[in-house]
Motif scaffolding. Structure first.
Motif, PDB file in Angstrom:
ATOM      1  N   PHE A  91       0.829  -1.209   0.000  1.00 23.24           N
ATOM      2  CA  PHE A  91       0.000   0.000   0.000  1.00 23.24           C
ATOM      3  C   PHE A  91       0.863   1.258   0.000  1.00 23.24           C
ATOM      4  O   PHE A  91       0.543   2.240  -0.672  1.00 23.24           O
ATOM      5  CB  PHE A  91      -0.966   0.018   1.197  1.00 23.24           C
ATOM      6  N   VAL A  92       1.964   1.235   0.748  1.00 23.37           N
ATOM      7  CA  VAL A  92       2.864   2.397   0.770  1.00 23.37           C
ATOM      8  C   VAL A  92       3.477   2.605  -0.617  1.00 23.37           C
ATOM      9  O   VAL A  92       3.445   3.723  -1.156  1.00 23.37           O
ATOM     10  CB  VAL A  92       3.966   2.226   1.838  1.00 23.37           C
ATOM     11  N   ALA A  93       4.017   1.545  -1.209  1.00 22.68           N
ATOM     12  CA  ALA A  93       4.642   1.663  -2.534  1.00 22.68           C
ATOM     13  C   ALA A  93       3.616   2.074  -3.590  1.00 22.68           C
ATOM     14  O   ALA A  93       3.896   2.943  -4.423  1.00 22.68           O
ATOM     15  CB  ALA A  93       5.305   0.340  -2.922  1.00 22.68           C
ATOM     16  N   ALA A  94       2.439   1.469  -3.530  1.00 24.87           N
ATOM     17  CA  ALA A  94       1.393   1.818  -4.504  1.00 24.87           C
ATOM     18  C   ALA A  94       0.957   3.269  -4.321  1.00 24.87           C
ATOM     19  O   ALA A  94       0.803   4.011  -5.299  1.00 24.87           O
ATOM     20  CB  ALA A  94       0.197   0.884  -4.363  1.00 24.87           C
TER      21      ALA A  94
ATOM     22  N   ARG B 294       0.888   8.516  -6.458  1.00 24.22           N
ATOM     23  CA  ARG B 294       0.969   9.935  -6.094  1.00 24.22           C
ATOM     24  C   ARG B 294       2.009  10.681  -6.926  1.00 24.22           C
ATOM     25  O   ARG B 294       1.741  11.763  -7.446  1.00 24.22           O
ATOM     26  CB  ARG B 294       1.300  10.028  -4.611  1.00 24.22           C
ATOM     27  N   TYR B 295       3.216  10.112  -7.057  1.00 29.88           N
ATOM     28  CA  TYR B 295       4.297  10.835  -7.711  1.00 29.88           C
ATOM     29  C   TYR B 295       4.506  10.473  -9.177  1.00 29.88           C
ATOM     30  O   TYR B 295       4.776  11.339  -9.996  1.00 29.88           O
ATOM     31  CB  TYR B 295       5.610  10.636  -6.950  1.00 29.88           C
ATOM     32  N   LEU B 296       4.425   9.191  -9.503  1.00 30.55           N
ATOM     33  CA  LEU B 296       4.706   8.788 -10.882  1.00 30.55           C
ATOM     34  C   LEU B 296       3.514   9.012 -11.803  1.00 30.55           C
ATOM     35  O   LEU B 296       3.688   9.343 -12.970  1.00 30.55           O
ATOM     36  CB  LEU B 296       5.145   7.323 -10.929  1.00 30.55           C
ATOM     37  N   LEU B 297       2.312   8.810 -11.276  1.00 31.24           N
ATOM     38  CA  LEU B 297       1.117   9.013 -12.099  1.00 31.24           C
ATOM     39  C   LEU B 297       0.454  10.369 -11.855  1.00 31.24           C
ATOM     40  O   LEU B 297      -0.481  10.734 -12.557  1.00 31.24           O
ATOM     41  CB  LEU B 297       0.109   7.882 -11.863  1.00 31.24           C
ATOM     42  N   GLY B 298       0.913  11.080 -10.848  1.00 28.34           N
ATOM     43  CA  GLY B 298       0.375  12.408 -10.554  1.00 28.34           C
ATOM     44  C   GLY B 298      -1.031  12.410  -9.990  1.00 28.34           C
ATOM     45  O   GLY B 298      -1.714  13.434 -10.023  1.00 28.34           O
TER      46      GLY B 298
END
Length: 182
Positions: free
Chosen positions: A16-19, A24-28
């Motif tokens: 959940f943290v990695a997802a 949040r950051y890679l897909l905006g």
């Protein structure tokens, strides 16, 4: 069976943290990322429910059941910090953020940080032991809950050792390395 569930919960926490950070950051997608990060406490609730159900079915309390209580105490106290830690490193690795390793502190500031860390450990110990004691009282059989009382003692000794180490920095503070003084 409960051991696999506990391991699965630990894995689920980091998934959940990695997802959450990836979304949040890679897909905006900040809101979706935050929602995934906010799901991590649900993992803790599922772990607690599974442990209680297993004990309710008559299982003898084991170290694995006790680890569930410890996991919850640690997660409640450190969960936000672990996510913040992962967030800083994720920003550094994937978005060119500041290097989190360059933020070492020394002297009084380091001693204060260590003491605050010990108080967080104490809070995790209190929460985890509260769950362990509740389960001891709920089961009402000293033989079936011997593993819990043993875990409380062992964790208490670890907390004592942590106290000595953490507060020793007050007497012997971490010194700034010579190469950083120049």
């Amino acid at each position: 069976m409960i051991a696999y569930f506990i391991i699965g919960c630990e894995i689920a926490f980091w998934v959940f943290v990695a997802a959450g950070l990836s979304v949040r950051y890679l897909l905006g997608m900040k809101r979706t990322g935050i929602a995934l990060l906010m799901a991590t406490p649900i993992v803790d609730v599922l772990l607690l429910v599974a442990t209680v159900m297993d004990l309710q079915r008559g299982a003898t309390a084991s170290t694995i059941h006790g680890i569930a209580a410890i996991y919850i105490g640690v997660s409640v106290v450190y969960g936000h910090r672990m996510i913040a830690w992962a967030d800083r490193y994720f920003l550094y690795w994937f978005k060119g953020g500041d290097n989190p390793r360059g933020q070492k502190v020394y002297g009084r500031e380091h001693a204060n940080r260590e003491i605050q860390g010990w108080f967080r450990h104490l809070a995790a110990w209190c929460i985890g032991c509260l769950f362990l004691y509740i389960m001891v009282l709920w089961i009402g059989d000293a033989e079936r809950t011997e593993a819990f009382t043993s875990l409380i003692r062992i964790w208490g000794m670890i907390l004592g050792i942590d106290f000595i180490i953490s507060f020793s920095y007050t007497l012997w503070p971490r010194k700034i390395p010579l190469e950083k003084m120049k």
